[in-house]
Motif scaffolding. Structure first.
Motif, short mmCIF file in Angstrom:
data_model
loop_
_atom_site.label_atom_id
_atom_site.label_comp_id
_atom_site.label_asym_id
_atom_site.label_seq_id
_atom_site.Cartn_x
_atom_site.Cartn_y
_atom_site.Cartn_z
N GLY A 142 1.00 -1.40 0.04
CA GLY A 142 -0.02 0.04 -0.12
C GLY A 142 0.94 1.25 -0.05
N LYS A 143 0.29 2.42 -0.03
CA LYS A 143 0.82 3.69 0.26
C LYS A 143 0.74 4.53 1.42
N LEU A 144 1.89 4.69 1.95
CA LEU A 144 1.83 5.43 3.28
C LEU A 144 2.22 7.02 2.90
N THR A 145 1.53 7.73 3.39
CA THR A 145 1.47 9.31 3.34
C THR A 145 1.81 9.91 4.75
N HIS A 146 3.11 10.50 5.17
CA HIS A 146 3.20 10.80 6.31
C HIS A 146 2.89 12.38 6.72
N PHE A 147 2.56 12.60 7.79
CA PHE A 147 2.56 13.94 8.16
C PHE A 147 3.00 14.14 9.73
N SER A 148 2.82 15.27 10.13
CA SER A 148 3.52 15.61 11.49
C SER A 148 2.48 15.12 12.50
N GLY A 149 3.08 13.82 13.16
CA GLY A 149 2.31 13.30 14.18
C GLY A 149 1.51 12.26 13.93
N TYR A 150 1.15 11.76 12.32
CA TYR A 150 0.32 10.76 12.10
C TYR A 150 0.71 10.66 10.58
N SER A 151 0.19 9.25 10.24
CA SER A 151 0.16 8.81 8.69
C SER A 151 -1.16 8.34 8.30
N LEU A 152 -1.31 8.43 6.99
CA LEU A 152 -2.59 8.04 6.40
C LEU A 152 -2.04 6.83 5.39
#
Length: 488
Positions: A142-152
């Motif tokens: 799958g594809k992970l998209t990282h943000f500050s403090g969490y990931s989608l």
């Protein structure tokens, strides 16, 4: 020690998505762009009791890729499970191939025109081939998209057919690695196997590099950099990592087999983990999939192996009389090569068509972000445009105006566009008197031309053009002079 005292060894693990309608082991739609987590099912999500079914088309395209790269296939190929836990792999294992992959051996030709532009400008490198270890087929994560403090996470990509093309440790410079990726991109696109767009994640690359002092036979410790998503980033990552390892070795710091992450914005690699080997993944034969016999697939795919870029480059040079440079530019994009061939239906027009395609059309397409198959001016119109230049209806400069009108009104023929702009084949009778005057006024030049100095004919053409105040077509003027001087 300077870098020249070390031997650099590079290998690539290239992940390339196969262009299929459905995923590798289920009927879910493959591809990107849909709402996250909508193209999923119990199979690609690894739910209990769900059983995989092989994607025949993906197997065929992997074998086709192997044939294009000179690989052979084992009599029987089987499937394995690679166990690891990571959020992008919902089953906690990946269905892949270990010891009996679909394709073994072969090599990736490093096309001279695929090296970085700064290298090509210094002169085209010699053609060589980077040896391949194997090509195996597996499912993408799958594809992970990282943000500050969490990931989608988006599981739409999970299960997409993915080739892993593994080179031998057979390259020695970042520029060779760059050319290897570019060349492979062109080959799989020519074969219709993948669009290989690195910006869209359709091709990604893990880079392995080791350094050892000259005279040492044994390879240095292997350092891997994961998931690099552009050819430029591969080159930059290798340049950095080679310098880093050399500095460490100069200071007596021993390298440890490890995996690093390349941060292209910061321009440095960052340690992720050390000492990762195949046994860490607890590979075992997949109990849900039977092995496959490859012979019939190999024979079927052998019949559809396409003309590859290097073969096409040689043909363009010999069939159309193109320079190596022009042929290199044209074959670097299969759609551009196809456009050129349709326009150059008469091989004698090859050079003139190539000039229009490379010097005019390609620049406009790049400026507008369009591909050759989106060009509103059809290939046959280029042939027609050259025809009305040849017959004297328009000059080269006027032809550019005709082309601009054809871009906006592609339904017109070149002749119709020329007429609409007021360009019609000129009555050349008025030239006779001017040619007569210019020839009479330059007896010495005429004598030299008649004596074999063809270059002066251009000068004489210029004199007629000046006297005609730009109203004459240079080609017609030259023909008139040749007739007058008995040279035609």
């Amino acid at each position: 020690m300077p870098l020249s005292d070390y031997i650099v060894t590079i290998g690539l693990e290239i992940h390339c998505q196969i262009k299929t309608q459905s995923k590798m082991f289920c009927s879910c739609k493959a591809g990107a762009g849909d709402e996250p987590n909508t193209n999923i099912c119990p199979v690609c999500m690894g739910l209990p009791g769900a059983l995989p079914v092989l994607n025949k088309y993906a197997i065929e395209r992997t074998v086709l890729t192997g044939l294009m790269l000179g690989c052979h296939s084992p009599e029987i190929s089987k499937w394995d499970r690679k166990s690891y836990f990571y959020p992008d792999m919902p089953k906690n294992y990946q269905t892949t191939q270990l010891d009996l992959p679909l394709c073994i051996g072969g090599g990736i030709p490093l096309y001279p025109w695929c090296y970085p532009s700064d290298i090509v400008k210094k002169g085209l490198p010699e053609l060589r081939t980077a040896k391949l270890d194997h090509i195996h087929l597996e499912e993408d994560a799958g594809k992970l998209t990282h943000f500050s403090g969490y990931s989608l996470i988006d599981y739409n990509r999970a299960g997409t057919p993915l080739m892993e093309i593994v080179t031998a440790p057979d390259m020695h410079t970042p520029e060779e690695a760059y050319a290897c990726l570019k060349s492979l991109q062109q080959i799989v696109i020519y074969g219709g196997v993948s669009d290989a767009d690195m910006e869209k994640g359709q091709m990604r690359c893990d880079v392995n590099v080791s350094i050892r002092p000259k005279g040492q036979e044994e390879l240095g410790e292997r350092i891997e950099m994961k998931n690099i998503n552009s050819t430029g980033a591969v080159r930059r990552a290798l340049e950095y990592e080679i310098r880093r390892q050399c500095k460490d070795l100069d200071r007596g710091i021993t390298q440890v087999q490890s995996t690093r992450r390349w941060d292209d914005e910061r321009g440095e690699s960052i340690l992720m983990r050390t000492k990762e080997n195949a046994h860490d993944y607890r590979y075992f034969t997949c109990p849900d999939l039977v092995p496959i016999h490859t012979a019939s697939t190999v024979e079927a795919m052998r019949k559809i192996v396409p003309e590859l870029p290097l073969e096409k480059q040689h043909r363009f040079v010999h069939e159309f009389g193109l320079s190596d440079y022009d042929a290199n530019v044209l074959v670097s994009d299969v759609k551009l090569a196809r456009y050129f061939e349709e326009a150059a239906s008469d091989p004698k027009l090859g050079k003139k068509v190539a000039n229009w395609v490379i010097n005019t059309i390609l620049g406009i397409l790049n400026e507008k972000g369009m591909t050759p198959d989106e060009c509103p001016v059809q290939p046959q119109a280029i042939t027609g445009l050259i025809t009305i230049i040849e017959d004297g209806t328009v000059s080269n400069n006027q032809a550019k105006e005709v082309f601009t009108l054809l871009w906006d009104q592609p339904e017109l023929s070149p002749a119709e566009a020329a007429k609409k702009l007021g360009f019609e084949k000129a009555d050349t009778s008025f030239l006779d008197a001017i040619v007569e005057e210019v020839v009479a006024a330059n007896p010495e030049k005429v004598a030299e031309i008649v004596g074999g100095n063809d270059k002066l004919l251009n000068w004489l053409t210029g004199q007629v053009m000046k006297a005609a105040k730009g109203k004459a077509n240079p080609k017609i003027v030259t023909e008139a002079l040749r007739g007058k001087l008995g040279l035609s």
